[in-house]
Design a protein around this motif. Structure first.
Motif, mmCIF file in Angstrom:
data_model
loop_
_atom_site.group_PDB
_atom_site.id
_atom_site.type_symbol
_atom_site.label_atom_id
_atom_site.label_comp_id
_atom_site.label_asym_id
_atom_site.label_seq_id
_atom_site.Cartn_x
_atom_site.Cartn_y
_atom_site.Cartn_z
ATOM 1 N N ASN A 133 -3.260 -13.449 -2.018
ATOM 2 C CA ASN A 133 -1.945 -13.141 -2.244
ATOM 3 C C ASN A 133 -2.093 -11.471 -2.697
ATOM 4 O O ASN A 133 -2.906 -11.173 -3.839
ATOM 5 C CB ASN A 133 -1.368 -13.852 -3.434
ATOM 6 N N LYS A 134 -1.259 -10.597 -2.144
ATOM 7 C CA LYS A 134 -1.563 -9.202 -2.160
ATOM 8 C C LYS A 134 -0.437 -8.515 -3.106
ATOM 9 O O LYS A 134 -0.926 -7.417 -3.642
ATOM 10 C CB LYS A 134 -1.646 -8.465 -0.907
ATOM 11 N N LYS A 135 0.441 -9.330 -3.507
ATOM 12 C CA LYS A 135 1.373 -8.592 -4.351
ATOM 13 C C LYS A 135 1.398 -8.981 -5.858
ATOM 14 O O LYS A 135 1.343 -10.348 -5.993
ATOM 15 C CB LYS A 135 3.014 -8.801 -3.863
ATOM 16 N N ALA A 136 1.767 -8.398 -6.901
ATOM 17 C CA ALA A 136 1.705 -8.919 -8.123
ATOM 18 C C ALA A 136 2.783 -9.698 -8.390
ATOM 19 O O ALA A 136 2.499 -10.697 -9.216
ATOM 20 C CB ALA A 136 1.801 -7.584 -9.077
ATOM 21 N N ASP A 137 3.741 -9.619 -7.702
ATOM 22 C CA ASP A 137 4.914 -10.501 -7.932
ATOM 23 C C ASP A 137 4.773 -12.069 -7.524
ATOM 24 O O ASP A 137 5.107 -13.033 -8.018
ATOM 25 C CB ASP A 137 6.097 -10.237 -7.205
ATOM 26 N N ASP A 138 3.198 -12.164 -6.704
ATOM 27 C CA ASP A 138 2.934 -13.355 -6.015
ATOM 28 C C ASP A 138 2.383 -14.288 -7.322
ATOM 29 O O ASP A 138 2.038 -15.566 -7.249
ATOM 30 C CB ASP A 138 2.122 -13.505 -5.179
ATOM 31 N N TYR A 139 1.971 -13.414 -8.309
ATOM 32 C CA TYR A 139 0.916 -14.181 -9.455
ATOM 33 C C TYR A 139 2.050 -14.556 -10.826
ATOM 34 O O TYR A 139 2.807 -13.792 -11.458
ATOM 35 C CB TYR A 139 0.080 -13.268 -9.918
ATOM 36 N N ASP A 140 1.447 -15.684 -11.275
ATOM 37 C CA ASP A 140 2.359 -16.264 -12.205
ATOM 38 C C ASP A 140 1.662 -16.000 -13.657
ATOM 39 O O ASP A 140 2.271 -15.953 -14.694
ATOM 40 C CB ASP A 140 2.442 -17.795 -12.245
ATOM 41 N N TYR A 141 0.272 -16.035 -13.476
ATOM 42 C CA TYR A 141 -0.535 -15.916 -14.731
ATOM 43 C C TYR A 141 -1.441 -14.690 -14.647
ATOM 44 O O TYR A 141 -2.020 -14.302 -13.791
ATOM 45 C CB TYR A 141 -1.370 -17.087 -14.859
ATOM 46 N N TRP A 142 -1.517 -14.002 -16.029
ATOM 47 C CA TRP A 142 -2.259 -12.770 -16.161
ATOM 48 C C TRP A 142 -3.241 -12.728 -17.427
ATOM 49 O O TRP A 142 -2.695 -13.363 -18.355
ATOM 50 C CB TRP A 142 -1.509 -11.507 -16.178
ATOM 51 N N GLY A 143 -4.120 -12.268 -17.173
ATOM 52 C CA GLY A 143 -5.169 -12.018 -18.473
ATOM 53 C C GLY A 143 -4.783 -10.612 -19.045
ATOM 54 O O GLY A 143 -3.847 -10.086 -18.785
ATOM 55 N N LYS B 57 0.312 5.129 -14.134
ATOM 56 C CA LYS B 57 0.478 4.754 -12.804
ATOM 57 C C LYS B 57 0.850 3.380 -12.565
ATOM 58 O O LYS B 57 0.652 2.463 -13.514
ATOM 59 C CB LYS B 57 -1.116 4.881 -12.217
ATOM 60 N N GLU B 58 1.126 2.960 -11.320
ATOM 61 C CA GLU B 58 1.448 1.479 -11.065
ATOM 62 C C GLU B 58 0.384 0.726 -11.056
ATOM 63 O O GLU B 58 -0.496 1.070 -10.605
ATOM 64 C CB GLU B 58 2.461 1.628 -9.804
ATOM 65 N N ARG B 59 0.707 -0.632 -11.148
ATOM 66 C CA ARG B 59 -0.231 -1.578 -11.088
ATOM 67 C C ARG B 59 -0.699 -1.583 -9.584
ATOM 68 O O ARG B 59 0.261 -1.739 -8.812
ATOM 69 C CB ARG B 59 0.168 -2.802 -11.620
ATOM 70 N N GLU B 60 -1.816 -1.657 -9.260
ATOM 71 C CA GLU B 60 -2.179 -1.891 -7.741
ATOM 72 C C GLU B 60 -3.413 -2.841 -7.533
ATOM 73 O O GLU B 60 -4.345 -3.249 -8.573
ATOM 74 C CB GLU B 60 -2.741 -0.464 -7.337
ATOM 75 N N LEU B 61 -3.258 -3.555 -6.520
ATOM 76 C CA LEU B 61 -4.044 -4.695 -6.084
ATOM 77 C C LEU B 61 -5.497 -3.937 -5.945
ATOM 78 O O LEU B 61 -5.708 -2.952 -5.410
ATOM 79 C CB LEU B 61 -3.677 -5.303 -4.515
ATOM 80 N N VAL B 62 -6.448 -4.728 -6.580
ATOM 81 C CA VAL B 62 -7.886 -4.229 -6.311
ATOM 82 C C VAL B 62 -8.490 -5.138 -5.207
ATOM 83 O O VAL B 62 -9.147 -4.863 -4.221
ATOM 84 C CB VAL B 62 -8.819 -4.349 -7.446
ATOM 85 N N ALA B 63 -8.451 -6.636 -5.438
ATOM 86 C CA ALA B 63 -8.871 -7.559 -4.505
ATOM 87 C C ALA B 63 -8.211 -8.906 -4.974
ATOM 88 O O ALA B 63 -7.780 -9.209 -5.937
ATOM 89 C CB ALA B 63 -10.339 -7.797 -4.795
ATOM 90 N N ALA B 64 -8.253 -9.741 -3.701
ATOM 91 C CA ALA B 64 -7.645 -11.019 -3.862
ATOM 92 C C ALA B 64 -8.303 -11.990 -3.328
ATOM 93 O O ALA B 64 -9.120 -11.489 -2.103
ATOM 94 C CB ALA B 64 -6.224 -10.976 -3.475
ATOM 95 N N PHE C 188 -11.187 -16.336 2.471
ATOM 96 C CA PHE C 188 -10.601 -15.047 2.929
ATOM 97 C C PHE C 188 -10.397 -14.150 1.629
ATOM 98 O O PHE C 188 -9.988 -14.591 0.647
ATOM 99 C CB PHE C 188 -9.254 -15.876 3.560
ATOM 100 N N THR C 189 -10.323 -13.232 1.928
ATOM 101 C CA THR C 189 -10.332 -11.970 0.903
ATOM 102 C C THR C 189 -9.563 -10.812 1.457
ATOM 103 O O THR C 189 -9.325 -10.648 2.614
ATOM 104 C CB THR C 189 -11.419 -11.433 0.450
ATOM 105 N N ALA C 190 -8.940 -10.156 0.405
ATOM 106 C CA ALA C 190 -8.134 -8.703 0.746
ATOM 107 C C ALA C 190 -8.534 -7.710 -0.132
ATOM 108 O O ALA C 190 -8.913 -8.232 -1.432
ATOM 109 C CB ALA C 190 -6.727 -9.049 0.840
ATOM 110 N N TYR C 191 -8.687 -6.439 0.006
ATOM 111 C CA TYR C 191 -9.051 -5.338 -0.845
ATOM 112 C C TYR C 191 -7.906 -4.295 -0.660
ATOM 113 O O TYR C 191 -7.507 -3.976 0.317
ATOM 114 C CB TYR C 191 -10.295 -4.939 -0.428
ATOM 115 N N GLY C 192 -7.878 -3.480 -1.784
ATOM 116 C CA GLY C 192 -7.263 -2.346 -1.806
ATOM 117 C C GLY C 192 -8.009 -1.344 -1.119
ATOM 118 O O GLY C 192 -9.133 -1.305 -1.063
ATOM 119 N N PRO C 193 -7.240 -0.567 -0.266
ATOM 120 C CA PRO C 193 -7.833 0.538 0.419
ATOM 121 C C PRO C 193 -8.924 1.436 -0.167
ATOM 122 O O PRO C 193 -9.816 1.730 0.462
ATOM 123 C CB PRO C 193 -6.538 1.768 1.096
#
Length: 121
Positions: free
Chosen positions: A102-112, A40-47, A54-59
């Motif tokens: 930031n809701k899109k993976a492309d917005d993030y520069d650093y990953w664990g 599956k594709e990487r999906e947003l869980v929460a930001a 301010f927060t955002a969540y995947g549906p």
């Protein structure tokens, strides 16, 4: 360069709870949790934004998961309740150089490297 280290994953039965933690090596502004299951594709869980206001969540997780942060500890957390087998995935912490949500993976520069969450039925 920001290094991110996640912890708190594991095996839990359906209906159970887990709390994930992510510690950053330096100040991180916008932070988020994503997940990726096999095939599956990487999906947003929460930001969450820098202020934590301010927060955002995947549906699929809204109402069950809660993201929070402690800037003094350079940490972000994900409280996961009522876990279901479809929540099984590798959960990754991410940091963005922007203060907003930031809701899109492309917005993030650093990953664990991620922490595995497995939910049994």
């Amino acid at each position: 360069q920001v290094q991110l280290v996640e912890s708190g994953g594991g095996l839990v039965q359906a209906g159970g709870s887990l709390t994930l933690s992510c510690v950053a090596s330096a100040t991180a502004y916008g932070m988020g949790w994503f997940r990726q299951a096999p095939g599956k594709e990487r999906e947003l869980v929460a930001a969450i934004g820098w202020s934590g206001q301010f927060t955002a969540y995947g549906p699929s997780v809204e109402g069950r998961f809660t993201i929070s942060r402690d800037n003094a500890k350079k940490s972000v957390y994900l409280q996961m309740n009522n876990l279901q087998p479809e929540d099984t995935a590798v959960y990754l912490c991410a940091a963005a150089p922007y203060e907003g949500v930031n809701k899109k993976a492309d917005d993030y520069d650093y990953w664990g490297q991620g922490t595995q969450v497995t939910v049994s039925s």
